[in-house]
Design a protein around this motif. Sequence first.
Motif, PDB file in Angstrom:
ATOM      1  N   PHE A   1      -4.105   9.567 -37.876  1.00  0.00           N
ATOM      2  CA  PHE A   1      -3.847  11.188 -37.754  1.00  0.00           C
ATOM      3  C   PHE A   1      -2.847  11.167 -36.959  1.00  0.00           C
ATOM      4  CE2 PHE A   1      -4.451  14.924 -35.163  1.00  0.00           C
ATOM      5  CZ  PHE A   1      -3.911  15.494 -36.481  1.00  0.00           C
ATOM      6  N   ILE A   2      -3.072   9.655 -35.708  1.00  0.00           N
ATOM      7  CA  ILE A   2      -2.278  10.357 -34.816  1.00  0.00           C
ATOM      8  C   ILE A   2      -0.968   9.333 -35.328  1.00  0.00           C
ATOM      9  CG2 ILE A   2      -1.879   8.969 -32.197  1.00  0.00           C
ATOM     10  CD1 ILE A   2      -4.456   9.612 -31.329  1.00  0.00           C
ATOM     11  N   ARG A   3      -1.271   8.767 -35.700  1.00  0.00           N
ATOM     12  CA  ARG A   3       0.170   7.553 -36.465  1.00  0.00           C
ATOM     13  C   ARG A   3       1.174   8.469 -37.093  1.00  0.00           C
ATOM     14  NH1 ARG A   3      -3.744   3.114 -37.520  1.00  0.00           N
ATOM     15  NH2 ARG A   3      -3.995   1.723 -35.217  1.00  0.00           N
ATOM     16  N   GLN A   4       0.072   9.157 -38.175  1.00  0.00           N
ATOM     17  CA  GLN A   4       0.611  10.303 -38.762  1.00  0.00           C
ATOM     18  C   GLN A   4       1.892  11.259 -38.491  1.00  0.00           C
ATOM     19  OE1 GLN A   4       1.491   9.395 -41.866  1.00  0.00           O
ATOM     20  NE2 GLN A   4      -0.127   8.379 -42.623  1.00  0.00           N
ATOM     21  N   ARG A   5       1.138  12.036 -37.645  1.00  0.00           N
ATOM     22  CA  ARG A   5       1.952  12.937 -36.714  1.00  0.00           C
ATOM     23  C   ARG A   5       3.199  11.431 -36.113  1.00  0.00           C
ATOM     24  NH1 ARG A   5       0.517  18.211 -36.077  1.00  0.00           N
ATOM     25  NH2 ARG A   5      -0.778  17.889 -37.350  1.00  0.00           N
ATOM     26  N   LEU A   6       3.284  10.726 -35.004  1.00  0.00           N
ATOM     27  CA  LEU A   6       4.404  10.245 -34.975  1.00  0.00           C
ATOM     28  C   LEU A   6       5.728  10.353 -35.826  1.00  0.00           C
ATOM     29  CD1 LEU A   6       3.002   7.378 -33.140  1.00  0.00           C
ATOM     30  CD2 LEU A   6       3.424   9.734 -31.345  1.00  0.00           C
ATOM     31  N   LEU A   7       4.854   9.833 -37.070  1.00  0.00           N
ATOM     32  CA  LEU A   7       6.262   9.933 -37.939  1.00  0.00           C
ATOM     33  C   LEU A   7       6.352  11.028 -38.401  1.00  0.00           C
ATOM     34  CD1 LEU A   7       4.718   6.407 -40.428  1.00  0.00           C
ATOM     35  CD2 LEU A   7       6.399   6.856 -39.000  1.00  0.00           C
ATOM     36  N   ALA A   8       5.722  11.861 -38.529  1.00  0.00           N
ATOM     37  CA  ALA A   8       6.392  13.591 -38.670  1.00  0.00           C
ATOM     38  C   ALA A   8       7.254  13.676 -37.899  1.00  0.00           C
ATOM     39  CB  ALA A   8       4.861  14.507 -38.367  1.00  0.00           C
ATOM     40  N   PHE A   9       7.423  13.803 -36.622  1.00  0.00           N
ATOM     41  CA  PHE A   9       8.147  13.962 -34.910  1.00  0.00           C
ATOM     42  C   PHE A   9       9.024  13.242 -35.662  1.00  0.00           C
ATOM     43  CE2 PHE A   9       4.764  15.809 -33.145  1.00  0.00           C
ATOM     44  CZ  PHE A   9       4.969  17.415 -32.429  1.00  0.00           C
ATOM     45  N   ARG A  10       9.244  11.721 -35.968  1.00  0.00           N
ATOM     46  CA  ARG A  10      10.584  11.372 -35.826  1.00  0.00           C
ATOM     47  C   ARG A  10      10.628  11.653 -37.196  1.00  0.00           C
ATOM     48  NH1 ARG A  10      10.083   7.860 -40.875  1.00  0.00           N
ATOM     49  NH2 ARG A  10      12.454   6.572 -40.686  1.00  0.00           N
ATOM     50  N   ASP A  11      10.415  11.891 -38.202  1.00  0.00           N
ATOM     51  CA  ASP A  11      10.653  12.527 -39.302  1.00  0.00           C
ATOM     52  C   ASP A  11      11.826  13.907 -39.086  1.00  0.00           C
ATOM     53  OD1 ASP A  11      10.296  10.789 -40.834  1.00  0.00           O
ATOM     54  OD2 ASP A  11       8.630  11.287 -42.452  1.00  0.00           O
ATOM     55  N   ALA A  12      11.575  14.921 -37.342  1.00  0.00           N
ATOM     56  CA  ALA A  12      11.913  15.693 -37.809  1.00  0.00           C
ATOM     57  C   ALA A  12      12.490  16.185 -36.466  1.00  0.00           C
ATOM     58  CB  ALA A  12      11.481  16.933 -36.728  1.00  0.00           C
ATOM     59  N   GLY A  13      13.201  14.926 -35.911  1.00  0.00           N
ATOM     60  CA  GLY A  13      14.306  14.634 -35.143  1.00  0.00           C
ATOM     61  C   GLY A  13      14.075  13.906 -33.823  1.00  0.00           C
ATOM     62  N   CYS A  14      12.834  13.410 -33.584  1.00  0.00           N
ATOM     63  CA  CYS A  14      11.963  12.962 -32.245  1.00  0.00           C
ATOM     64  C   CYS A  14      12.706  12.010 -32.218  1.00  0.00           C
ATOM     65  CB  CYS A  14      10.456  13.743 -32.307  1.00  0.00           C
ATOM     66  SG  CYS A  14       9.993  13.578 -30.676  1.00  0.00           S
ATOM     67  N   ALA A  15      12.904  12.127 -30.455  1.00  0.00           N
ATOM     68  CA  ALA A  15      12.970   9.972 -29.878  1.00  0.00           C
ATOM     69  C   ALA A  15      11.399   9.953 -29.969  1.00  0.00           C
ATOM     70  CB  ALA A  15      13.900   9.823 -29.194  1.00  0.00           C
ATOM     71  N   VAL A  16      10.799   8.537 -30.073  1.00  0.00           N
ATOM     72  CA  VAL A  16       9.679   8.649 -29.878  1.00  0.00           C
ATOM     73  C   VAL A  16      10.048   6.374 -29.335  1.00  0.00           C
ATOM     74  CG1 VAL A  16       7.539   7.755 -30.855  1.00  0.00           C
ATOM     75  CG2 VAL A  16       8.671   9.735 -31.774  1.00  0.00           C
ATOM     76  N   ILE A  17       8.817   6.208 -27.986  1.00  0.00           N
ATOM     77  CA  ILE A  17       8.889   5.158 -27.671  1.00  0.00           C
ATOM     78  C   ILE A  17       7.668   4.858 -27.785  1.00  0.00           C
ATOM     79  CG2 ILE A  17       8.806   3.998 -25.515  1.00  0.00           C
ATOM     80  CD1 ILE A  17      11.693   4.358 -24.481  1.00  0.00           C
ATOM     81  N   LEU A  18       7.222   3.847 -28.556  1.00  0.00           N
ATOM     82  CA  LEU A  18       5.743   3.903 -29.061  1.00  0.00           C
ATOM     83  C   LEU A  18       5.498   2.188 -27.885  1.00  0.00           C
ATOM     84  CD1 LEU A  18       2.877   3.807 -30.430  1.00  0.00           C
ATOM     85  CD2 LEU A  18       4.127   2.391 -32.816  1.00  0.00           C
ATOM     86  N   VAL A  19       4.531   2.195 -26.779  1.00  0.00           N
ATOM     87  CA  VAL A  19       4.222   0.805 -26.166  1.00  0.00           C
ATOM     88  C   VAL A  19       2.732   0.198 -27.238  1.00  0.00           C
ATOM     89  CG1 VAL A  19       3.508  -0.114 -24.441  1.00  0.00           C
ATOM     90  CG2 VAL A  19       5.558   1.504 -24.771  1.00  0.00           C
ATOM     91  N   SER A  20       2.676  -0.648 -27.829  1.00  0.00           N
ATOM     92  CA  SER A  20       1.306  -0.331 -28.095  1.00  0.00           C
ATOM     93  C   SER A  20       0.891  -1.966 -28.096  1.00  0.00           C
ATOM     94  CB  SER A  20       1.159  -0.088 -29.530  1.00  0.00           C
ATOM     95  OG  SER A  20      -0.338  -0.496 -30.028  1.00  0.00           O
TER      96      SER A  20
END
Lengths: 512, 306, 354
Positions: free
Chosen positions: A438-457
């Motif tokens: 669920f959280i990963r899907q959200r991150l992708l949705a934000f990216r598609d909406a033009g958000c800059a994401v830094i993912l440390v994992s």
Amino acid sequence: MLQMNHIMKIYGNGVVANEDVSLELRRGEIHALLGENGAGKSTLMKVLFGIEMPDQGEILLKGAPVTIRSPQNAISLGIGMVHQHFMLVPSLTVAENIILGVTPKKGLFIDRDKALSAAEGIAREYNFDIDVRQRVEEIPVGIKQKVEILKALYRGAEILILDEPTAVLTPQETDELFVQLVQLKKKGHTIIFISHKLDEIKKICDRATIMRNGRSMGTYEVADITTQEMSKLMVGREVSLQFEKNACRLSDQVLLRVRNLTVHNSQGVLKIDDISFDVKGGEILGIAGVEGNGQTELVDALTGLNKKYRGEISVKGKDIRPLSIAQIRDLSLAHIPEDRMASGCAGNLSIRENLFSNQYRSPEFSGKQFLKMKAIERRSDELIQEYKIKCSSRRQNVAMLSGGNIQKVIVAREFSTDPDIIIANQPTRGIDVGAAEFIRQRLLAFRDAGCAVILVSADLTEIFSLSDRLAVMYKGKFAGFFTDVANVSEEELGQHMLGIKKAEVLEGVVYE
Amino acid sequence: MWEAILSPDFFSSMLRTATPILFATLGAGIAAKAGITNMALEGIMLFSALFGVIFSSLTQSAWLGLLITVVIGGLMGLILAFIVLNLKTDEILAAVAINLMATGGTVLIMVAFSGDRGVSSSIRSVSAPMVVIPFIEQIPFIGKVISGQNVLTWLALLAVLVLHLFLYRTPLGLSIRAVGENKNAAESVGISSRRIQYIALILSGALASAGGFYLSGGYMNMFTKDMSSGRGFIALAASSMGGNTPVGGLLVSLLFGVAQAFANIMQLLSLMPYEIILMVPYLTTLVGLGVYYYTQKKRKERLSGK
Amino acid sequence: MNSVKKFDILRMFLSVLVALALSFLLIFVLSEEPVEAIKNLVIGPFSSRRNMGSVIESMIPLIFTGTGICIMFSANQINLSAEGAFQIGGLAASCVAIYFTADILSPLAALLLAGLIGALFSVVPAILKITTSASEMVSSLMINYVALYFGTYMLNNIIADPRASSASYELCPASELPVLVSGTRIHLGLIVALLVAVFGYFFLYKTKTGYELRLTGVNEAFARYSGVNIVKVIVSSQLIGGFIAGLGGGVEMLSPIYTRFNWTTLTGYGWDAIIISTLAKNNPLYVPFAALFLAYLRTGASIMARRTDVTLDIVQITQGIIIILVVAEQFLSRYRHKLIAREAKAALSGEEVA
């Protein structure tokens, strides 16, 4: 010498840390225990040292079955452990630390001469060059570690467990440690050496047991296996996540710009060494790496938690150095913290109160002084529904929830401000598959909406499947940088993570 | 004024006022060394001041009275340990409770024992004796300071030495220091931290009770309501300023003595009103705390800045 | 409300009952007429209009310091200076009431000053902590005595009435808070106290600053991460808590109970406040109830002390036992764990259905 057969350990919260792990030690060998964070190495060692009781399996010492109920038990059986966090009393001298609990007496008093000579004796016996009269707080880390080893030896340890002993050492100290380990081995001691660092294992270990996801991937003669093979066994991708990932649509604006970032920690150790990068809207920059290579420090600097850095960080073109944490958040930056209980939530406050800690200042939820309780409650209910947070009511304390649901509370809070920049540090660690998905899907949705994401994992599968660009941190630097993530093999990534391969030129790290 | 300061009276009043604080400071120190803030010292002192009067009058012996009081003091430390370590009550709130019970309990007991309220005037207690040292007494200046002090003052000084040896020379002392500084380290070598903390709190209570005994059987020779008047709290501050060590505690306690003796002179010469004199120990502590912690903080910053 | 919360409340009542039972036992040991004593203790407060009034009267100062401590403790600051703030607030109010005799303005000015002085007073340990990192607990203990002796200094040297023995000049009649219920001394202060408790509740639970304060109190790292200015929160919480405690001292001084300032010892209301905040779980809304309980206990005890051979001081024993049992995690903890486990299981099976 020692056999651990079919060890299974399930923790109270249902996490299976070890499922059917076997380990066999030969007298006088240095045996590497190798695996990623969370692979189950520490749990296995805790079982051996009596800190945890196994749910299944048996331990045979010199052929006879033993039950190890406590560290004292382990010590009396000749097992010693050097923890990653030293178990030393800083204001006591080296000698006092060594004899603590088994103090030689003269009448009522400590026999200081005997204590000193005993400590000196054991140091001399094993060729450790230590002034036992010094206080522990005054000696460098490398010597502290020697004291820990001596402590174990003084208590008669034949088997010595070293938990990532080189993580805190300088290269010179590491070399010195290796010389001593080899000496110990010659004297007949058996050493379990826990590490990520393949070159070190190559250098001094005889055999290696590789662990992944709570299982043993087999024991190998170190001479017969290449570092590449080891890294593949250790890192290897389990299942690849299937995502419908849209093509990356980059915006023009660089939302996060970092130049020459350098950070020292409170002890003055260099943790980030001159890093520069950009992140644009519409992309996910993945940051991989073995833990402790500067990721935490990077996130702390980017989010304003640590202001003691050199270099420049700007968010949406604004230098964040003079800004307060609240002001940085107001630039529409969201942060999912690494440790959810320590800084991600207030366990003893309700879900509702945790859901708006980052936005109670906004006019939507408060006036000049008063909170708009109706709006907050309505919003809380919406978020609880939207993020499927399982709870009895919005008034329930966060600490009563499961790990996955706590993480959902945090993510719901951070995402509900509709951020332009998301810094997600281990967003799915230790939570159930459904919540992670669920959280990963959200991150992708934000990216598609033009958000800059830094993912440390630390979860490489996650990193591979989400990142558009991928950086690998090693010793405070980017040891590798990939713009074409789909064509990076896990072996290659593993080699960068473990410092076997280092990129000289980082192409595409900045947009200029 | 200088004359007054350089007089033997000044030094002997310094020792006199420092004595109860020193006992309690040693008590605070040993608890702190084992990792516990013992704010209940105040209540333990108050109880002990009353028990001192009662038991010295029952036995008609200062020594027996002191012995019984100190044993009860140790028992109170044990009770505190039980409340904090077994019942898992917050140590500050447990102390608040004990201190409250001391305020009420002492009056209740006094009334039940003698019918007195407020001041134990009808209890015929025996005070601890002064120690007159034959030859030293003759020495002009020093004689007057050293000789004629209460025996408890000497006991307090002796306690500093004994406690120092105990903490730094015996295996148990080593264990106490280890538990207070790094509980995990101590437990990893088989030391039971609970047992150690029990012992430390019992000793802490016993030491504080000697200070309480001195209040009603040395400094004065009767019990008055609330007579500990915050000395247990001052001891907490004094102990932390002295690094929680016996010798450090001694130095800070003497500093209190100096401040108090100085204030007494100011009062004698009517340079300062009486109430301000009473304020002196608390103000000294407040300023001392600030200065001490500020320098500590700066020192730490310097160390980490390197 | 879930069953764990219900259990916690039940446990608190049980603690109080056990404490009362132990106190009764003590009365049986101490008293020659224990039944009479206990009867007076329990029923005494209801025996006359005057006695009932005195329960309400003695509840007033407790509400003030209790609310003040709730606010200070909510920020996780162990600042025990409510005791001194109350004392010095009373002093400030009496100084104004002695010399400033302008009708309605006199009590207003007196109370305002009492609050302000209390606030400035209680913030000292917090500031000392922020600047030097000295423990606020220890310094607040010290500063209470400074307040006490400053008060006695003023009393003996500046505002002493030569015709009275250790008491100040009379406070001007205009400053006295009016009595609300005839035949008692229940005064306007009650309304102020209740308003303060309600204010405290709204402040802590409905305002931005109160929210920041509780965030900081529960998890400082999380508050910082969320963008809260920690220093601002600590200072403001101690200022407000101190203001309320100081105001309480002022109200008490201007009540019909006092005509002159004559406090030569600390009142103990600051320590009582700790019991109240413990019983009220730091929620000011419950403070009046906790205060009512203590006030009832005290009035009963003083009636008992007047009519029998047991003294008032037994109350402090009762209070001590209450604190220990209410705070003790281990008291009945086994049952609490069982309940939690049962709820967790219920929640799990609920999830499966959903």
